[in-house]
Write a protein that holds these residues in place. Structure first.
Motif, PDB file in Angstrom:
ATOM      1  N   VAL A   7       0.833  -1.211   0.000  1.00  0.00           N
ATOM      2  CA  VAL A   7       0.000   0.000   0.000  1.00  0.00           C
ATOM      3  C   VAL A   7       0.865   1.257   0.000  1.00  0.00           C
ATOM      4  CG1 VAL A   7      -1.688   1.311   1.373  1.00  0.00           C
ATOM      5  CG2 VAL A   7      -1.998  -1.127   1.025  1.00  0.00           C
ATOM      6  N   GLN A   8       2.068   1.162   0.545  1.00  0.00           N
ATOM      7  CA  GLN A   8       2.915   2.350   0.597  1.00  0.00           C
ATOM      8  C   GLN A   8       3.268   2.870  -0.805  1.00  0.00           C
ATOM      9  OE1 GLN A   8       6.955   1.645   2.100  1.00  0.00           O
ATOM     10  NE2 GLN A   8       6.588  -0.543   1.793  1.00  0.00           N
ATOM     11  N   TRP A   9       3.328   2.001  -1.802  1.00  0.00           N
ATOM     12  CA  TRP A   9       3.711   2.442  -3.146  1.00  0.00           C
ATOM     13  C   TRP A   9       2.617   3.244  -3.843  1.00  0.00           C
ATOM     14  CZ3 TRP A   9       8.544   2.873  -3.729  1.00  0.00           C
ATOM     15  CH2 TRP A   9       9.395   2.049  -3.004  1.00  0.00           C
ATOM     16  N   PRO A  10       1.353   2.773  -3.855  1.00  0.00           N
ATOM     17  CA  PRO A  10       0.321   3.650  -4.420  1.00  0.00           C
ATOM     18  C   PRO A  10       0.127   4.912  -3.584  1.00  0.00           C
ATOM     19  CG  PRO A  10      -0.626   1.529  -3.771  1.00  0.00           C
ATOM     20  CD  PRO A  10       0.840   1.448  -3.563  1.00  0.00           C
ATOM     21  N   ALA A  11       0.324   4.818  -2.266  1.00  0.00           N
ATOM     22  CA  ALA A  11       0.206   6.010  -1.422  1.00  0.00           C
ATOM     23  C   ALA A  11       1.244   7.048  -1.826  1.00  0.00           C
ATOM     24  CB  ALA A  11       0.373   5.630   0.051  1.00  0.00           C
ATOM     25  N   MET A  12       2.464   6.600  -2.071  1.00  0.00           N
ATOM     26  CA  MET A  12       3.524   7.503  -2.487  1.00  0.00           C
ATOM     27  C   MET A  12       3.223   8.090  -3.862  1.00  0.00           C
ATOM     28  SD  MET A  12       6.420   7.735  -4.661  1.00  0.00           S
ATOM     29  CE  MET A  12       6.531   6.049  -5.184  1.00  0.00           C
ATOM     30  N   VAL A  39      -7.051  11.033  -0.720  1.00  0.00           N
ATOM     31  CA  VAL A  39      -6.925   9.605  -1.021  1.00  0.00           C
ATOM     32  C   VAL A  39      -5.587   9.085  -0.493  1.00  0.00           C
ATOM     33  CG1 VAL A  39      -6.689   7.907  -2.883  1.00  0.00           C
ATOM     34  CG2 VAL A  39      -8.458   9.674  -3.018  1.00  0.00           C
ATOM     35  N   SER A  40      -4.529   9.858  -0.703  1.00  0.00           N
ATOM     36  CA  SER A  40      -3.218   9.425  -0.210  1.00  0.00           C
ATOM     37  C   SER A  40      -3.194   9.380   1.312  1.00  0.00           C
ATOM     38  CB  SER A  40      -2.097  10.316  -0.751  1.00  0.00           C
ATOM     39  OG  SER A  40      -2.023  11.551  -0.076  1.00  0.00           O
ATOM     40  N   ASN A  41      -3.887  10.317   1.970  1.00  0.00           N
ATOM     41  CA  ASN A  41      -3.968  10.282   3.435  1.00  0.00           C
ATOM     42  C   ASN A  41      -4.580   8.982   3.915  1.00  0.00           C
ATOM     43  OD1 ASN A  41      -4.884  13.733   3.346  1.00  0.00           O
ATOM     44  ND2 ASN A  41      -2.877  12.957   3.879  1.00  0.00           N
ATOM     45  N   VAL A  42      -5.652   8.568   3.262  1.00  0.00           N
ATOM     46  CA  VAL A  42      -6.311   7.307   3.639  1.00  0.00           C
ATOM     47  C   VAL A  42      -5.360   6.129   3.426  1.00  0.00           C
ATOM     48  CG1 VAL A  42      -8.180   5.712   3.051  1.00  0.00           C
ATOM     49  CG2 VAL A  42      -8.646   8.162   3.255  1.00  0.00           C
ATOM     50  N   LEU A  43      -4.682   6.116   2.285  1.00  0.00           N
ATOM     51  CA  LEU A  43      -3.741   5.025   2.008  1.00  0.00           C
ATOM     52  C   LEU A  43      -2.611   4.987   3.035  1.00  0.00           C
ATOM     53  CD1 LEU A  43      -3.539   5.300  -1.885  1.00  0.00           C
ATOM     54  CD2 LEU A  43      -4.625   3.472  -0.553  1.00  0.00           C
ATOM     55  N   TRP A  44      -2.079   6.164   3.390  1.00  0.00           N
ATOM     56  CA  TRP A  44      -1.002   6.199   4.381  1.00  0.00           C
ATOM     57  C   TRP A  44      -1.502   5.764   5.754  1.00  0.00           C
ATOM     58  CZ3 TRP A  44       3.636   5.623   3.066  1.00  0.00           C
ATOM     59  CH2 TRP A  44       4.180   6.250   1.958  1.00  0.00           C
ATOM     60  N   ILE A  45      -2.735   6.119   6.089  1.00  0.00           N
ATOM     61  CA  ILE A  45      -3.291   5.688   7.374  1.00  0.00           C
ATOM     62  C   ILE A  45      -3.438   4.172   7.397  1.00  0.00           C
ATOM     63  CG2 ILE A  45      -5.387   5.721   8.792  1.00  0.00           C
ATOM     64  CD1 ILE A  45      -5.598   8.743   8.049  1.00  0.00           C
ATOM     65  N   TRP A  47      -1.685   2.017   5.757  1.00  0.00           N
ATOM     66  CA  TRP A  47      -0.346   1.462   5.882  1.00  0.00           C
ATOM     67  C   TRP A  47       0.212   1.677   7.291  1.00  0.00           C
ATOM     68  CZ3 TRP A  47       4.863   3.258   6.175  1.00  0.00           C
ATOM     69  CH2 TRP A  47       5.809   2.267   5.910  1.00  0.00           C
ATOM     70  N   GLY A  48      -0.049   2.859   7.858  1.00  0.00           N
ATOM     71  CA  GLY A  48       0.420   3.157   9.214  1.00  0.00           C
ATOM     72  C   GLY A  48      -0.203   2.256  10.261  1.00  0.00           C
ATOM     73  N   VAL A  49      -1.490   1.959  10.118  1.00  0.00           N
ATOM     74  CA  VAL A  49      -2.157   1.032  11.041  1.00  0.00           C
ATOM     75  C   VAL A  49      -1.535  -0.350  10.902  1.00  0.00           C
ATOM     76  CG1 VAL A  49      -4.343  -0.158  11.529  1.00  0.00           C
ATOM     77  CG2 VAL A  49      -4.314   2.319  11.196  1.00  0.00           C
ATOM     78  N   HIS A  50      -1.326  -0.767   9.673  1.00  0.00           N
ATOM     79  CA  HIS A  50      -0.765  -2.092   9.410  1.00  0.00           C
ATOM     80  C   HIS A  50       0.644  -2.250   9.988  1.00  0.00           C
ATOM     81  CE1 HIS A  50       0.310  -5.786   7.395  1.00  0.00           C
ATOM     82  NE2 HIS A  50       1.323  -5.183   6.801  1.00  0.00           N
ATOM     83  N   THR A  51       1.462  -1.195   9.870  1.00  0.00           N
ATOM     84  CA  THR A  51       2.851  -1.288  10.323  1.00  0.00           C
ATOM     85  C   THR A  51       3.045  -0.811  11.755  1.00  0.00           C
ATOM     86  OG1 THR A  51       3.373   0.885   9.411  1.00  0.00           O
ATOM     87  CG2 THR A  51       3.785  -1.044   8.000  1.00  0.00           C
ATOM     88  N   GLY A  52       1.981  -0.302  12.378  1.00  0.00           N
ATOM     89  CA  GLY A  52       2.093   0.178  13.752  1.00  0.00           C
ATOM     90  C   GLY A  52       2.892   1.461  13.855  1.00  0.00           C
ATOM     91  N   ALA A  53       2.549   2.435  13.017  1.00  0.00           N
ATOM     92  CA  ALA A  53       3.256   3.718  12.995  1.00  0.00           C
ATOM     93  C   ALA A  53       2.308   4.833  13.442  1.00  0.00           C
ATOM     94  CB  ALA A  53       3.794   3.985  11.598  1.00  0.00           C
ATOM     95  N   PRO A  54       2.151   5.019  14.761  1.00  0.00           N
ATOM     96  CA  PRO A  54       1.172   6.005  15.242  1.00  0.00           C
ATOM     97  C   PRO A  54       1.491   7.442  14.833  1.00  0.00           C
ATOM     98  CG  PRO A  54       2.477   5.154  17.077  1.00  0.00           C
ATOM     99  CD  PRO A  54       2.830   4.339  15.872  1.00  0.00           C
ATOM    100  N   LEU A  56       2.832   8.471  12.065  1.00  0.00           N
ATOM    101  CA  LEU A  56       2.400   8.614  10.676  1.00  0.00           C
ATOM    102  C   LEU A  56       0.885   8.775  10.599  1.00  0.00           C
ATOM    103  CD1 LEU A  56       3.065   8.560   7.629  1.00  0.00           C
ATOM    104  CD2 LEU A  56       2.710   6.088   7.732  1.00  0.00           C
ATOM    105  N   ILE A  57       0.168   8.029  11.411  1.00  0.00           N
ATOM    106  CA  ILE A  57      -1.293   8.104  11.418  1.00  0.00           C
ATOM    107  C   ILE A  57      -1.740   9.497  11.857  1.00  0.00           C
ATOM    108  CG2 ILE A  57      -3.396   7.204  12.488  1.00  0.00           C
ATOM    109  CD1 ILE A  57      -1.802   4.490  12.696  1.00  0.00           C
ATOM    110  N   VAL A  58      -1.153  10.007  12.940  1.00  0.00           N
ATOM    111  CA  VAL A  58      -1.513  11.348  13.428  1.00  0.00           C
ATOM    112  C   VAL A  58      -1.161  12.397  12.379  1.00  0.00           C
ATOM    113  CG1 VAL A  58      -1.021  13.095  15.183  1.00  0.00           C
ATOM    114  CG2 VAL A  58      -1.349  10.706  15.856  1.00  0.00           C
ATOM    115  N   LEU A  59       0.012  12.270  11.769  1.00  0.00           N
ATOM    116  CA  LEU A  59       0.412  13.200  10.710  1.00  0.00           C
ATOM    117  C   LEU A  59      -0.603  13.209   9.582  1.00  0.00           C
ATOM    118  CD1 LEU A  59       2.434  15.074   9.243  1.00  0.00           C
ATOM    119  CD2 LEU A  59       3.541  12.998   8.390  1.00  0.00           C
ATOM    120  N   GLN A  60      -1.033  12.046   9.146  1.00  0.00           N
ATOM    121  CA  GLN A  60      -1.967  11.959   8.025  1.00  0.00           C
ATOM    122  C   GLN A  60      -3.336  12.535   8.376  1.00  0.00           C
ATOM    123  OE1 GLN A  60      -0.977  11.324   4.938  1.00  0.00           O
ATOM    124  NE2 GLN A  60       1.031  11.127   5.871  1.00  0.00           N
ATOM    125  N   VAL A  61      -3.763  12.364   9.623  1.00  0.00           N
ATOM    126  CA  VAL A  61      -5.035  12.965  10.058  1.00  0.00           C
ATOM    127  C   VAL A  61      -4.916  14.494  10.022  1.00  0.00           C
ATOM    128  CG1 VAL A  61      -6.580  13.267  12.038  1.00  0.00           C
ATOM    129  CG2 VAL A  61      -5.802  10.974  11.397  1.00  0.00           C
TER     130      VAL A  61
END
Length: 76
Positions: A7-12, A39-45, A47-54, A56-61
């Protein structure tokens, strides 16, 4: 390979295209850019949930809130 890791690749890619559109002098393209950023924010979120990157999730919100503001201003 874990499919959610991909998911990180389409997000990028969507993020780069969105930045290109937001930088346009054409109002319609700028508007599309803000929506693509959402759309990219949703994709990054995802990916962030999947990888456990809080962080990144806050940044995207936060960035999503700014993109919503930008989309509203672009339509006005």
């Amino acid at each position: 390979m874990d499919l959610l890791n991909l998911v990180q690749w389409p997000a990028m890619l969507v993020s780069v295209v969105a930045a290109w559109y937001v930088a346009s002098s054409h109002k319609g393209k700028r508007n599309w850019g803000f929506w693509l950023f959402l759309v990219s924010n949703v994709l990054w979120i995802v990916w962030g949930v999947h990888t456990g990157a809080p962080a990144l999730i806050v940044l995207q919100v936060c960035l999503a809130a700014m993109n919503i503001r930008g989309a509203m201003k672009a339509q006005a």
